[in-house]
Scaffold this active site. Structure first.
Site, PDB file in Angstrom:
ATOM      1  N   LYS A 107      -2.436  -8.863  -7.420  1.00 17.01           N
ATOM      2  CA  LYS A 107      -3.217  -8.746  -6.049  1.00 17.01           C
ATOM      3  C   LYS A 107      -2.820  -7.714  -5.218  1.00 17.01           C
ATOM      4  O   LYS A 107      -1.843  -7.750  -4.661  1.00 17.01           O
ATOM      5  CB  LYS A 107      -3.257 -10.139  -4.979  1.00 17.01           C
ATOM      6  CG  LYS A 107      -4.499 -10.029  -4.019  1.00 17.01           C
ATOM      7  CD  LYS A 107      -4.062 -10.391  -2.709  1.00 17.01           C
ATOM      8  CE  LYS A 107      -3.228  -9.444  -1.883  1.00 17.01           C
ATOM      9  NZ  LYS A 107      -3.739  -8.358  -1.392  1.00 17.01           N
ATOM     10  N   PRO A 108      -3.352  -6.411  -5.189  1.00 17.35           N
ATOM     11  CA  PRO A 108      -2.952  -5.127  -4.654  1.00 17.35           C
ATOM     12  C   PRO A 108      -3.280  -5.160  -3.304  1.00 17.35           C
ATOM     13  O   PRO A 108      -3.883  -6.163  -2.952  1.00 17.35           O
ATOM     14  CB  PRO A 108      -3.837  -4.058  -5.415  1.00 17.35           C
ATOM     15  CG  PRO A 108      -4.901  -4.623  -5.649  1.00 17.35           C
ATOM     16  CD  PRO A 108      -4.777  -6.169  -6.067  1.00 17.35           C
ATOM     17  N   ALA A 109      -2.589  -4.516  -2.605  1.00 21.03           N
ATOM     18  CA  ALA A 109      -2.912  -4.285  -0.992  1.00 21.03           C
ATOM     19  C   ALA A 109      -4.441  -3.923  -0.795  1.00 21.03           C
ATOM     20  O   ALA A 109      -4.850  -3.178  -1.540  1.00 21.03           O
ATOM     21  CB  ALA A 109      -1.950  -3.400  -0.243  1.00 21.03           C
TER      22      ALA A 109
ATOM     23  N   CYS B 259      10.427   1.414   2.256  1.00 17.70           N
ATOM     24  CA  CYS B 259      11.342   0.475   2.697  1.00 17.70           C
ATOM     25  C   CYS B 259      12.817   0.841   2.574  1.00 17.70           C
ATOM     26  O   CYS B 259      13.789   0.368   2.904  1.00 17.70           O
ATOM     27  CB  CYS B 259      11.166  -0.832   1.811  1.00 17.70           C
ATOM     28  SG  CYS B 259      11.032  -0.276   0.011  1.00 17.70           S
TER      29      CYS B 259
ATOM     30  N   GLU C  33      12.064  -2.276  11.456  1.00 17.09           N
ATOM     31  CA  GLU C  33      11.804  -0.994  10.373  1.00 17.09           C
ATOM     32  C   GLU C  33      10.743  -0.386  10.962  1.00 17.09           C
ATOM     33  O   GLU C  33       9.404  -0.677  11.095  1.00 17.09           O
ATOM     34  CB  GLU C  33      11.322  -2.087   9.060  1.00 17.09           C
ATOM     35  CG  GLU C  33      11.271  -1.082   8.035  1.00 17.09           C
ATOM     36  CD  GLU C  33      10.755  -1.952   6.754  1.00 17.09           C
ATOM     37  OE1 GLU C  33      10.359  -2.912   6.675  1.00 17.09           O
ATOM     38  OE2 GLU C  33      11.125  -1.622   5.573  1.00 17.09           O
TER      39      GLU C  33
ATOM     40  N   SER D 143       6.480  -6.983   3.332  1.00 15.58           N
ATOM     41  CA  SER D 143       7.159  -7.162   4.550  1.00 15.58           C
ATOM     42  C   SER D 143       8.178  -8.542   4.139  1.00 15.58           C
ATOM     43  O   SER D 143       7.644  -9.351   3.665  1.00 15.58           O
ATOM     44  CB  SER D 143       6.381  -7.248   5.780  1.00 15.58           C
ATOM     45  OG  SER D 143       5.462  -8.377   5.509  1.00 15.58           O
TER      46      SER D 143
ATOM     47  N   GLU E  79      10.965  -8.069  -2.819  1.00 12.49           N
ATOM     48  CA  GLU E  79      11.212  -6.766  -2.615  1.00 12.49           C
ATOM     49  C   GLU E  79      10.933  -6.663  -1.164  1.00 12.49           C
ATOM     50  O   GLU E  79       9.701  -6.257  -0.892  1.00 12.49           O
ATOM     51  CB  GLU E  79      10.841  -5.812  -3.511  1.00 12.49           C
ATOM     52  CG  GLU E  79      11.279  -5.569  -4.998  1.00 12.49           C
ATOM     53  CD  GLU E  79      12.602  -5.213  -5.168  1.00 12.49           C
ATOM     54  OE1 GLU E  79      13.313  -4.895  -4.067  1.00 12.49           O
ATOM     55  OE2 GLU E  79      12.952  -5.364  -6.080  1.00 12.49           O
ATOM     56  N   LEU E  80      11.662  -6.878   0.045  1.00 13.91           N
ATOM     57  CA  LEU E  80      11.163  -6.937   1.241  1.00 13.91           C
ATOM     58  C   LEU E  80      11.594  -5.790   2.054  1.00 13.91           C
ATOM     59  O   LEU E  80      11.913  -4.661   1.654  1.00 13.91           O
ATOM     60  CB  LEU E  80      11.640  -8.492   1.855  1.00 13.91           C
ATOM     61  CG  LEU E  80      11.438  -9.663   0.922  1.00 13.91           C
ATOM     62  CD1 LEU E  80      11.840 -10.737   1.481  1.00 13.91           C
ATOM     63  CD2 LEU E  80       9.936  -9.578   0.489  1.00 13.91           C
TER      64      LEU E  80
ATOM     65  N   TRP F 165       0.863  -1.134   0.083  1.00 20.24           N
ATOM     66  CA  TRP F 165      -0.078  -0.027   0.021  1.00 20.24           C
ATOM     67  C   TRP F 165       0.936   1.134   0.024  1.00 20.24           C
ATOM     68  O   TRP F 165       0.212   2.413  -0.305  1.00 20.24           O
ATOM     69  CB  TRP F 165      -0.971  -0.127   1.353  1.00 20.24           C
ATOM     70  CG  TRP F 165      -0.240  -0.222   2.517  1.00 20.24           C
ATOM     71  CD1 TRP F 165      -0.073  -1.425   3.115  1.00 20.24           C
ATOM     72  CD2 TRP F 165       0.632   0.663   3.408  1.00 20.24           C
ATOM     73  NE1 TRP F 165       0.915  -1.330   4.492  1.00 20.24           N
ATOM     74  CE2 TRP F 165       1.135   0.003   4.420  1.00 20.24           C
ATOM     75  CE3 TRP F 165       0.927   1.859   3.149  1.00 20.24           C
ATOM     76  CZ2 TRP F 165       2.167   0.388   5.242  1.00 20.24           C
ATOM     77  CZ3 TRP F 165       1.745   2.533   4.141  1.00 20.24           C
ATOM     78  CH2 TRP F 165       2.279   1.601   5.258  1.00 20.24           C
ATOM     79  N   ASN F 166       2.192   1.231   0.221  1.00 20.29           N
ATOM     80  CA  ASN F 166       2.806   2.430   0.433  1.00 20.29           C
ATOM     81  C   ASN F 166       3.101   3.234  -0.949  1.00 20.29           C
ATOM     82  O   ASN F 166       3.358   4.396  -0.868  1.00 20.29           O
ATOM     83  CB  ASN F 166       3.992   2.317   1.233  1.00 20.29           C
ATOM     84  CG  ASN F 166       5.034   1.359   0.637  1.00 20.29           C
ATOM     85  OD1 ASN F 166       4.683   0.370  -0.372  1.00 20.29           O
ATOM     86  ND2 ASN F 166       6.403   1.312   1.112  1.00 20.29           N
TER      87      ASN F 166
HETATM   88  P1  ADP Z   1       3.018  -4.299   4.739  1.00 22.98           P
HETATM   89  O1  ADP Z   1       3.457  -4.460   6.289  1.00 22.98           O
HETATM   90  O2  ADP Z   1       3.790  -3.307   4.038  1.00 22.98           O
HETATM   91  O3  ADP Z   1       1.603  -4.093   5.079  1.00 22.98           O
HETATM   92  P2  ADP Z   1       2.639  -6.855   3.758  1.00 22.98           P
HETATM   93  O4  ADP Z   1       3.801  -7.907   3.446  1.00 22.98           O
HETATM   94  O5  ADP Z   1       1.773  -7.294   5.164  1.00 22.98           O
HETATM   95  O6  ADP Z   1       3.512  -5.536   4.148  1.00 22.98           O
HETATM   96  O7  ADP Z   1       1.583  -6.577   2.774  1.00 22.98           O
HETATM   97  C1  ADP Z   1       2.017  -6.773   1.247  1.00 22.98           C
HETATM   98  C2  ADP Z   1       1.044  -7.360   0.565  1.00 22.98           C
HETATM   99  O8  ADP Z   1       1.198  -8.681   0.929  1.00 22.98           O
HETATM  100  C3  ADP Z   1      -0.243  -7.118   0.605  1.00 22.98           C
HETATM  101  O9  ADP Z   1      -1.093  -6.753  -0.670  1.00 22.98           O
HETATM  102  C4  ADP Z   1      -0.926  -7.918   1.438  1.00 22.98           C
HETATM  103  O10 ADP Z   1      -2.296  -8.004   1.221  1.00 22.98           O
HETATM  104  C5  ADP Z   1      -0.327  -9.187   1.089  1.00 22.98           C
HETATM  105  N1  ADP Z   1      -0.059 -10.009   2.332  1.00 22.98           N
HETATM  106  C6  ADP Z   1      -0.332  -9.958   3.622  1.00 22.98           C
HETATM  107  N2  ADP Z   1      -0.294 -11.056   4.221  1.00 22.98           N
HETATM  108  C7  ADP Z   1      -0.191 -12.222   3.307  1.00 22.98           C
HETATM  109  C8  ADP Z   1      -0.190 -13.421   3.457  1.00 22.98           C
HETATM  110  N3  ADP Z   1      -0.139 -13.946   4.706  1.00 22.98           N
HETATM  111  N4  ADP Z   1      -0.017 -14.020   2.421  1.00 22.98           N
HETATM  112  C9  ADP Z   1       0.204 -13.425   1.130  1.00 22.98           C
HETATM  113  N5  ADP Z   1       0.118 -12.095   1.035  1.00 22.98           N
HETATM  114  C10 ADP Z   1      -0.123 -11.489   2.044  1.00 22.98           C
END
Ligand code: ADP
Length: 487
Positions: A179-181, A289, A386, A234, A255-256, A155-156
């Site tokens: 699949k967007p946030a 990030c 972070e 993340s 990209e973590l 989402w950032n």
């Molecule tokens: P942030 O901490 O930046 O929100 P996330 O890693 O939680 O980062 O989210 C990034 C993307 O990963 C989003 O599209 C979110 O919906 C998706 N996401 C979150 N949890 C899961 C999961 N367990 N499996 C797959 N995708 C996920």
């Protein structure tokens, strides 16, 4: 309540929602600046994801066999439409993500640059002919698209993180399911609307919006038809996805998270370093990030740096991203505020001092006060986590060797920055920092021509640049025999 956006942005949102489908369930999207309900978006299910993958698979043969020139032409038209609609797209972005409108517009154009770049790169995916090991044989190296790609985005940067994946995938000849946030699905849908307007054939790029991320992403990772997953998010979720992709041995780009050190040596141009620390720490309210996460200042210049930095931070305007002059918007949601504040209170509780800020902003809601902490020590959580918020921890150091060791003492390896005018030190430190990207007297490292990515637990693969398309390409070796000598 009427949304604070133009008719053009409203129309684009409506078209995006229609494109998202008529799922029986929906989930709400809120404006993080004031909690106002913005839209209800289709809540995709595992079955919706399965259907999207099947469609991407069926679209692959026709798309991958188009000429690179044809694919590039569609991408160029998409780029043109994104630029033409930059104002409306920026409004949508600010509405669901909160960043200041000018920054949102910057992201839209930044993201568009990747579409343009990969439209051009499509035509430059060259194979090789290797000198053969025998007179009657030939060794050819073909470059082919990997196939159906899955993308999961954060989402950032709700727009830029999508174009950075989709554009090279499409240029290479792949089809893609995004699949967007769940916090920011509208920007993704708007991009898909414009891609369709640009002439992208149906099912070549599909956006599946979903609130139940794990369930829907599970279908992507398990499917043998999805040959590659590209994820930005993340490190925790990246590791889960990496494990989930093991059963089908999927190609992966990750990209973590990062934990960027920002080092100011005593020979630095302090004003430039302060400007750099402002840009990298407070852009997007610190929710990137590559944001400076640990600011190390050589003890001889600490006092002067801290004074200038505090002056600049004090002058920052916190507000709704739609208000003129806003430099820092809200954090994305209440959970993010909770997390950032937890880190700050832990540090203060263990002896750190808040020179500025140190808590929620007086505007309330998701706003957090720009904060400078001094006296940050290793036993504090903030020294390792972070932060993802407008909080700058300052720590003094004495020597180059010491600070490089501290900078590298983390499982992360995304971005690092340092400031020095000593050319010998610039090379030494740049080479010693264990990071995928190093900014020397520079913080704006990401652009479409440069390889963005991390090492260690910050990721796999590179986005942008001529290396970025390679993540979407397989190498096939064609061994040709039977080339007998002419009679
Ligand atoms: P942030 O901490 O930046 O929100 P996330 O890693 O939680 O980062 O989210 C990034 C993307 O990963 C989003 O599209 C979110 O919906 C998706 N996401 C979150 N949890 C899961 C999961 N367990 N499996 C797959 N995708 C996920």
């Amino acid at each position: 309540m009427a949304l604070p956006v133009s008719a053009a942005a409203s129309a684009l949102i409506a078209r995006g929602l229609a494109l998202g489908g008529s799922a029986s369930r929906t989930f709400p999207v809120f404006n993080p600046a004031n909690g106002v309900h913005v839209a209800d978006v289709a809540d995709g299910t595992a079955d919706d994801m399965r259907a999207a993958i099947a469609k991407a698979k069926s679209a692959f043969p026709a798309w991958s066999t188009r000429t690179a020139k044809e694919r590039g032409a569609i991408l160029r038209r998409w780029h043109g439409l994104v630029v033409e609609n930059a104002d409306a797209l920026a409004e949508i972005l600010t509405l669901e993500q909160g960043k200041p409108l000018a920054e949102a517009r910057g992201e839209i154009l930044f993201g568009a640059n990747f579409i343009e770049w990969f439209a051009e790169e499509a035509k430059r995916v060259y194979g090789d002919i290797v000198p053969a090991h025998a007179p009657d044989k030939r060794c050819l190296v073909l470059k082919q698209p990997v196939g159906v790609v899955g993308a999961i985005t954060p989402w950032n940067f709700p727009s830029g993180m999508i174009t950075r994946k989709v554009a090279p995938a499409l240029a290479a000849g792949c089809t893609i399911v995004v699949k967007p946030a769940e916090d920011t699905p509208l920007s993704a849908l708007a991009l898909a609307v414009l891609a369709a307007d640009a002439g992208l054939p149906e099912n070549v790029m599909t956006v599946v919006t979903a609130a139940r991320a794990a369930e829907v992403a599970g279908v992507l990772t398990a499917s043998p038809d999805v040959r590659k997953l590209s994820f930005t998010g993340s490190t925790r979720v990246g590791k889960l996805l990496m494990r989930a992709c093991a059963d089908t041995v999927k190609k992966l780009s990750l990209e973590l998270g990062g934990n960027a050190p920002f080092i100011v040596f005593d020979d630095a141009d302090l004003d430039a370093a302060v400007a750099g620390a402002m840009a990298t720490k407070f852009r997007n309210a610190g929710q990137t990030c590559v944001s400076a996460n640990r600011i190390y200042v050589q003890s001889g210049v600490m006092e002067a740096f801290a004074r200038k930095y505090a002056e600049a931070v004090r002058a920052l305007n916190v507000g709704d991203g739609f208000e003129t002059g806003t430099q820092i918007g809200p954090l994305i949601n209440a959970a993010a505020v909770e997390k950032v504040d937890g880190l700050v209170q832990d540090a203060i509780g263990k002896g750190a001092a808040a020179v500025l800020g140190g808590g929620r902003h007086e505007r309330g809601g998701n706003f957090y006060a720009p904060t400078i902490l001094t006296g940050v020590r290793p036993e504090m959580e903030i020294a390792h986590a972070e932060i993802f918020g407008p909080v700058a921890p300052l720590t003094p150091f004495e020597t180059e060797t010491e600070v490089v060791a501290r900078a590298n003492d983390t499982p992360y390896g995304l971005a690092a920055y340092f400031w020095s005018r000593d050319v010998g030190r610039v090379f030494r430190v740049a080479e010693a920092l264990e990071y995928g990207m190093v900014g020397a007297n520079e913080v704006l490292t990401s652009n479409e021509g440069a390889p963005f990515g991390g090492i260690k637990e910050s990721g796999i693969g590179r986005e942008g640049s001529r290396y970025g398309i390679e993540d979407f390409i397989e190498i096939k070796y064609l061994a040709l025999g039977g080339i007998a000598a002419a009679a």
